[in-house]
Design a protein around this motif. Sequence first.
Motif, short mmCIF file in Angstrom:
data_model
loop_
_atom_site.label_atom_id
_atom_site.label_comp_id
_atom_site.label_asym_id
_atom_site.label_seq_id
_atom_site.Cartn_x
_atom_site.Cartn_y
_atom_site.Cartn_z
N LEU A 93 0.83 -1.20 0.00
CA LEU A 93 0.00 0.00 0.00
C LEU A 93 0.86 1.25 0.00
N LEU A 182 -2.84 -2.71 -6.00
CA LEU A 182 -3.39 -1.56 -5.29
C LEU A 182 -3.22 -0.28 -6.10
N LEU A 212 -10.60 1.79 -1.62
CA LEU A 212 -9.58 0.82 -2.00
C LEU A 212 -9.76 -0.53 -1.31
N GLN A 215 -10.04 -3.78 -3.47
CA GLN A 215 -8.76 -4.19 -4.05
C GLN A 215 -7.84 -4.78 -2.99
N ILE A 216 -7.88 -4.24 -1.78
CA ILE A 216 -7.07 -4.77 -0.70
C ILE A 216 -7.49 -6.20 -0.37
#
Length: 295
Positions: A93, A182, A212, A215-216
């Motif tokens: 990240l 990410l 997000l 996607q994480i």
Amino acid sequence: MTNLSTMGSREHRTAWLFLLPALLLLLLVFGYPILRAFWLSLFAQNLGTQLQANFAGLDNYVRMAGDGRFWQSFWISSVFTTASVIFELVLGLGIALILNQRFFGRGTVRTVAIIPWALPTALIGLAWAWIFNDQFGVVNDILLRLGVIQTGINWLGEPTLAMVAVVFADVWKTTPFISILLLAGLQSISSDLYEAHARPWQSFYQITLPLLMPQILIAMLFRFAQAFGIFDLIAVMTGGGPGGATEVVSLYIYSTIMRYLDFGYGAALVVVTFLLLVTAVAIASWLLRKSRLMV
């Protein structure tokens, strides 16, 4: 209205018709090996039976329940997976946030950043085994030059340090994969959403992180399945040692089948590990759907 419903059902059937070859291929590639492994797990086929397949029912599964080595390898796989995925998500990240900024040479940096993930895992394992070597390794050489240690540390010869070493190597190799996933999610977030937030931390917690999150979770899902089934990196670096301290489930299954030629019990280990992974992936998928609904 009837015509619209008829067209909708026709399009639905057409879609399934186009998907049918792919579904059949997936069933052949993934379904058959699992069914075959389950069938083999019902037999005792090892050196004791002279490799003859004798029907044993659920004896292999009963044996597994009391197999301390299997549960130890399962615990080691869980520890390795948890540590690796957490570090990779945090570092990935951070790298994705940096690569999402505009700066000179950003394209080159993005290309270079993905190189560790593109390299063969066995080659990476061999390189890190030399880096952590107690006599010739770079890590000990740096620590000795800085005066942090007085003698070389046997990184791959101590149980805890060996686990730290393999986790470090896996994080170094796979973090770029997380960062690319990410980064794709970050680029899908409109910059207009950040105009009302003056503080970067406020915009990160209120805009970036919630948007997000799908996607994480996808990245976490991929990495969990990959990390839990890791084989080549640990096989090259430690071979499961010292004293089984880094023997993950895949290494134990490999030893059971290829070294001890216990095919029936090895197949049972594969089936149970597969079911445990499917359960974990199903829970993660449920969390992913829930996060999408919340967003």
